[in-house]
Motif scaffolding. Sequence first.
Motif: not given
Length: 70
Positions: A18-44
């Motif tokens: 989708a070539n999306v920015k983590q910041t845009d996705l975080a905003r759309a999902a009402n979560v922090s950019k850190q949450c998106i990073s944690d999903y990407k890394s498998g931490k949560s």
Amino acid sequence: MDKTTKFQERFNECLKYANVKQTDLARAANVSKQCISDYKSGKSVPSIDTLFLLCRYLEVSADYLLGLEE
């Protein structure tokens, strides 16, 4: 492969496709950019409400992201 690993793999694949920015996705999902990073890394994994918003934004099914369908 466990659920977290499958979600992580599919989530990263969708982000790349989708070539999306983590910041845009975080905003759309009402979560922090850190949450998106944690999903990407498998931490949560996202809550069901967040998963719904991620799926809508990425235009994929929850079943796909969770590895329940191909």
